[in-house]
Scaffold this motif. Structure first.
Motif, PDB file in Angstrom:
ATOM      1  N   ALA A  23      28.204   2.687  -1.648  1.00  0.00           N
ATOM      2  CA  ALA A  23      26.839   2.777  -1.929  1.00  0.00           C
ATOM      3  C   ALA A  23      26.191   1.551  -2.152  1.00  0.00           C
ATOM      4  N   TYR A  24      26.726   0.806  -3.106  1.00  0.00           N
ATOM      5  CA  TYR A  24      26.037  -0.394  -3.376  1.00  0.00           C
ATOM      6  C   TYR A  24      26.000  -1.590  -2.254  1.00  0.00           C
ATOM      7  N   ASP A  25      27.106  -1.536  -1.329  1.00  0.00           N
ATOM      8  CA  ASP A  25      27.178  -2.453  -0.318  1.00  0.00           C
ATOM      9  C   ASP A  25      25.891  -1.910   0.736  1.00  0.00           C
ATOM     10  N   ASP A  26      25.947  -0.562   1.057  1.00  0.00           N
ATOM     11  CA  ASP A  26      24.945  -0.179   1.971  1.00  0.00           C
ATOM     12  C   ASP A  26      23.645  -0.295   1.533  1.00  0.00           C
ATOM     13  N   ILE A  27      23.328   0.006   0.293  1.00  0.00           N
ATOM     14  CA  ILE A  27      21.732  -0.121  -0.247  1.00  0.00           C
ATOM     15  C   ILE A  27      21.428  -1.521  -0.286  1.00  0.00           C
ATOM     16  N   SER A  28      22.120  -2.358  -0.592  1.00  0.00           N
ATOM     17  CA  SER A  28      21.848  -3.894  -0.682  1.00  0.00           C
ATOM     18  C   SER A  28      21.826  -4.364   0.516  1.00  0.00           C
ATOM     19  N   ALA A  29      22.204  -3.888   1.604  1.00  0.00           N
ATOM     20  CA  ALA A  29      22.280  -4.450   2.711  1.00  0.00           C
ATOM     21  C   ALA A  29      20.570  -4.795   3.241  1.00  0.00           C
ATOM     22  N   SER A  30      19.981  -4.100   3.047  1.00  0.00           N
ATOM     23  CA  SER A  30      18.457  -4.159   3.541  1.00  0.00           C
ATOM     24  C   SER A  30      17.926  -4.917   2.624  1.00  0.00           C
ATOM     25  N   GLY A  31      16.988  -5.901   2.690  1.00  0.00           N
ATOM     26  CA  GLY A  31      16.122  -6.481   1.810  1.00  0.00           C
ATOM     27  C   GLY A  31      16.749  -7.400   0.833  1.00  0.00           C
ATOM     28  N   PRO A  32      16.104  -8.004  -0.226  1.00  0.00           N
ATOM     29  CA  PRO A  32      16.571  -8.831  -1.129  1.00  0.00           C
ATOM     30  C   PRO A  32      17.722  -7.921  -2.073  1.00  0.00           C
TER      31      PRO A  32
END
Length: 243
Positions: free
Chosen positions: A70-79
């Protein structure tokens, strides 16, 4: 500011984020909020987010795989988000920390449940926070408190931009006593100075009340509070060496 949460019960945020200051913050564009469901990153038909602890023991522990994915996907967009965990092992939360967090562009709160989280997940943490020495059912509840304290500090969120400055803990002190109409009720009177219209005297009275109230109710705050030498001497005359 963008604030996101990752938890097993995202609907818990609905009522809090849809009312009062949190609703206003989103309406004025100061806050972009999204609650993610951790179960969306599971791969079994039961959408399992927890398992038995290695070594035995009571309860269940949250699995690391769905959180990392989840962290990988969430942090993939934007800063990259500044990632916060709510845990008894964290730093005690206070107004100073709320101010620090309010300067971040993007916050992600990862919320635990059950008996805790697989220790490997804390490799994602930029900060671990504790609200106090007690146990809550879930991190969602704790994160709501932190989010509220942070969002009210954002520009344009409070109707009166000076109200955040006057609140408790802004300068390390408790807030002064507040009164409203009627001026007299059941034998209890509003202090005369507040009815005087003399703003300088009112400001001085409020400051003195904040300092005295803090010394009486939360003397531990005075060690780091923003008070003058004259105010400290005044408190010593009242309380002696107990400060």
């Amino acid at each position: 500011m963008k604030i996101e949460t990752l938890s097993t019960f995202p609907r818990m945020y609905d009522s809090v984020m849809g009312e009062s200051i949190m609703k206003r913050a989103q309406a004025c564009g100061a806050l972009d909020f999204h609650a993610y469901d951790l179960r969306d990153w599971t791969h079994d038909r039961h959408r399992t987010t927890d398992d038995d602890p290695y070594g035995g023991g009571q309860g269940l522990v949250m699995k690391c795989e769905p959180i990392f994915e989840a962290y990988d996907d969430i942090s993939a967009s934007g800063p990259a988000p500044y990632t916060v965990f709510l845990t008894p092992c964290g730093e005690p939360f206070d107004q100073g920390m709320a101010t620090e967090l309010s300067s971040q562009e993007r916050l992600l709160f990862i919320c635990g449940h059950y008996e805790g989280i697989d220790e490997r997940v804390y490799a994602l943490a930029d900060r671990c926070i504790s609200l106090g020495d007690y146990v809550l059912t879930s991190g969602e509840l704790a994160s709501m408190v932190v989010i509220d304290a942070v969002v009210r500090l954002l520009d344009g969120v409070l109707g009166d931009e000076g109200s955040a400055i006057d609140e408790s803990f802004y300068d390390g002190l408790l807030e002064y006593p507040q009164y409203t109409r009627p001026a007299s009720y059941r034998g209890m009177e509003v202090p005369e100075v507040l009815l005087s219209g003399n703003h300088a005297k009112i400001a001085a009275w409020r400051r003195a009340q904040a300092v005295e109230r803090t010394a009486r109710l939360r003397p531990d705050l005075l060690k780091s509070a923003n008070i003058t030498e004259d105010e400290r001497a005044f408190l010593l005359s009242l309380h002696g060496d107990t400060l």
